[in-house]
Design an enzyme around this catalytic site. Structure first.
Site, PDB file in Angstrom:
ATOM      1  CG  HIS A  88     -85.729 -44.137  45.626  1.00 55.50           C
ATOM      2  ND1 HIS A  88     -86.910 -43.902  46.299  1.00 55.50           N
ATOM      3  CD2 HIS A  88     -85.334 -42.930  45.143  1.00 55.50           C
ATOM      4  CE1 HIS A  88     -87.208 -42.613  46.230  1.00 55.50           C
ATOM      5  NE2 HIS A  88     -86.268 -42.005  45.534  1.00 55.50           N
ATOM      6  CE1 TYR A  98     -89.824 -43.322  49.835  1.00 53.32           C
ATOM      7  CE2 TYR A  98     -88.546 -45.143  50.737  1.00 53.32           C
ATOM      8  CZ  TYR A  98     -89.031 -44.442  49.648  1.00 53.32           C
ATOM      9  OH  TYR A  98     -88.716 -44.854  48.375  1.00 53.32           O
ATOM     10  CD  GLU A 140     -87.622 -47.546  47.010  1.00 54.88           C
ATOM     11  OE1 GLU A 140     -87.396 -47.506  48.239  1.00 54.88           O
ATOM     12  OE2 GLU A 140     -88.048 -46.570  46.368  1.00 54.88           O
ATOM     13  CB  THR A 275     -74.116 -45.742  27.208  1.00 55.18           C
ATOM     14  OG1 THR A 275     -75.002 -44.859  27.890  1.00 55.18           O
ATOM     15  CG2 THR A 275     -72.839 -45.004  26.835  1.00 55.18           C
TER      16      THR A 275
END
Length: 398
Positions: A88, A98, A140, A275
Site C-alpha cells: 500500500h 479506507y 503505513e 531479482t
C-alpha cells in the site's frame, strides 16, 4: 483485539462469509470502479483485475485476517499485515481511501448475504474491517515517516541513465533522481513502484525489485510479460522507455529483506524471481560477508536465465558461498542431476539457515515444502511473490 461478542459471531459466520467472499469481492470491485473509475485507471493493476487474481487475493486476506483474529486473539494484527502495508505504501494509499473501500465493500456484503446479514453480523464484520484498516493505516503512516514523506507522497521523477538487456525479454534500468537530491536508502530485497502513462491516458503502476547496488543510481529489472493479456507496463517499458526518458518512481518498500545476522543464508529463486535475491547476493558480496551462502536458481534454459553471469561472479567473490542451478531445457553437456525441477535435498543446507524464496507460486510451494525436511525452521523461511499474494488462499503462510 476483537470483542468477545464479535469474536463469537465471526466464528459462527466465518464459514458462510468465507464461502461467499469471492462473490463479495467481485461485487465490491464492480461497485468501487463504477463509483471511482480513476482508481482502476491510475491505481489498481488492470491486468490483475482482468484475470481475477486481485479479487482472489483480497478474499484470502479478509477471510484469513478474520480467522486469525478468532483463532489467535493474542497475536497483534500488525504482525499479520506488514506485507500489505508495504505494498500500500508503495502505491501511496491514504487514510481516506479506507472509508471509500468500506462503503463499497459493505454494500457488496449486504447484496450477497441478503437477509443473512443481520445487524449483529454486520456489526461484527464491521469491527473486523476497522481493526484491519486501522492497523494498516498505522503501519503505513510509520512507513511514510521512515521514508521522510509523512503525507504519503513518496513519488519522485527519475531519469533513465542506463538500459541493458539481461535476456531476450528482460531489461535492467539504471535511474537517477532529476532533482539531484540523494538516492533513497533501501534494504536488499525491497522494490520500488514505477508509474507510466499508457496510450489511453491511464497511469498504471507496477512494482519491480531493486536488483543491484549502486551509489549513484537505482537499478531495477523488468521481464516483458506476454500472454493473455500481455503486460501493459512491462511492454511499455520495453518498447518506449530509453536512456534520457523520465519515470515516476516511489520510495523503496518491501518487508522481505536480508537480515543482518551471521547465520547461513539460502537464496532460492526461479525465473525473474532472481531479482530481489541477486540484490541480496550483491549486498553480501559488497560486504565481503563470511556467512555461508547457498544460492539456488531454476530456469527454463541458460538463454532465459537473467543475471546468469552475475550469479557466478558474486558467488565467486564470497569466501563461503556456492551456486546450484537447474535448467529444464539445458544446453549439451549440462549435468543430468541439475536438469528438470529443483531438488533441495541435494543442496547443502547448514543448521540455523535463513531461507529467502522468490518465483512463481507453484515453485514457491514446492520449494517451501522441501525446507522443513532439511531442518529449516518455519520462522526462518521468507518469501516474495510478484503480483497479488495468493499464497494464503490454499496453504499456510511461511
Amino acid at each position: 483485539m476483537l470483542s468477545a461478542t464479535s469474536a463469537e459471531t465471526i466464528r459462527a459466520t466465518l464459514p458462510a462469509v468465507g464461502g461467499a467472499i469471492g462473490e463479495i469481492t467481485t461485487s465490491f470491485y464492480a461497485r468501487l470502479f463504477d463509483a471511482h473509475p480513476e482508481l482502476l485507471r491510475d491505481l489498481f493493476n488492470r491486468g490483475n483485475q482482468a484475470n481475477g487474481s486481485q479479487q482472489q487475493a483480497l478474499a484470502g486476506a479478509i477471510a484469513g485476517f478474520a480467522a486469525a483474529l478468532v483463532e489467535h486473539p493474542d497475536v497483534s494484527p500488525e504482525a499479520m499485515l506488514a506485507r500489505i502495508a508495504h505494498k500500500h505504501a508503495s502505491l501511496g494509499i491514504t487514510r481516506d481511501q479506507y472509508r471509500v473501500v468500506h462503503t463499497h465493500l459493505f454494500a457488496a456484503i449486504a447484496e450477497v448475504l441478503g437477509d443473512a446479514l443481520t445487524e449483529e453480523v454486520a456489526a461484527a464484520w464491521d469491527e473486523v474491517y476497522w481493526l484491519m484498516a486501522r492497523a494498516l493505516i498505522a503501519l503505513e503512516a510509520q512507513l511514510y515517516l521512515d521514508a521522510g514523506t509523512p503525507t504519503g507522497d513518496t513519488w519522485r521523477d527519475y531519469r533513465v541513465v542506463g538500459r541493458r538487456p539481461e535476456t531476450d525479454d528482460t531489461l535492467t534500468y539504471l535511474l537517477r533522481p532529476t532533482d539531484d537530491l540523494p538516492l533513497p536508502t533501501f534494504l536488499p530485497g525491497q522494490y520500488v513502484s514505477v508509474q507510466v502513462e499508457l496510450p489511453d491516458g491511464a497511469r498504471q503502476i507496477r512494482q519491480y525489485s531493486l536488483s543491484g547496488l549502486h551509489t549513484d543510481a537505482l537499478q531495477f529489472t523488468v521481464k516483458k510479460v506476454t500472454g493473455a493479456p500481455d503486460g501493459e507496463v512491462s511492454g511499455h517499458l520495453h518498447e518506449h522507455v530509453h536512456e534520457g526518458d523520465t519515470l515516476r518512481i516511489s520510495a523503496p518498500f518491501g518487508d522481505v529483506t536480508l537480515d543482518e545476522d551471521d547465520n547461513p543464508v539460502l537464496l532460492v529463486s526461479a525465473g525473474i524471481g532472481c531479482t530481489p535475491l541477486i540484490g541480496m547476493l550483491s549486498r553480501l558480496a559488497d560486504l565481503d560477508s563470511p556467512r555461508q551462502v547457498v544460492a539456488v536458481h531454476a530456469d527454463r534454459a541458460p538463454s532465459t536465465h537473467a543475471f546468469r553471469d552475475d550469479l557466478e561472479q558474486l558467488v565467486g567473490k564470497l569466501s563461503n558461498a556456492s551456486a546450484h542451478v537447474w535448467y529444464e531445457q539445458p544446453e549439451a553437456g549440462w549435468p543430468a542431476e541439475r536438469t528438470g525441477l529443483v531438488d533441495l535435498s541435494t543442496v547443502p543446507v547448514p543448521p540455523n539457515t535463513t531461507a529467502y524464496l522468490c518465483g512463481p507460486l507453484p515453485f514457491l510451494r514446492a520449494a517451501h515444502g522441501q525446507l522443513p525436511d532439511l531442518g529449516v525452521a518455519a520462522t526462518n523461511i521468507h518469501y516474495e511473490v510478484f503480483g497479488p499474494d495468493l499464497w494464503r488462499n490454499d496453504m499456510s503462510t511461511p
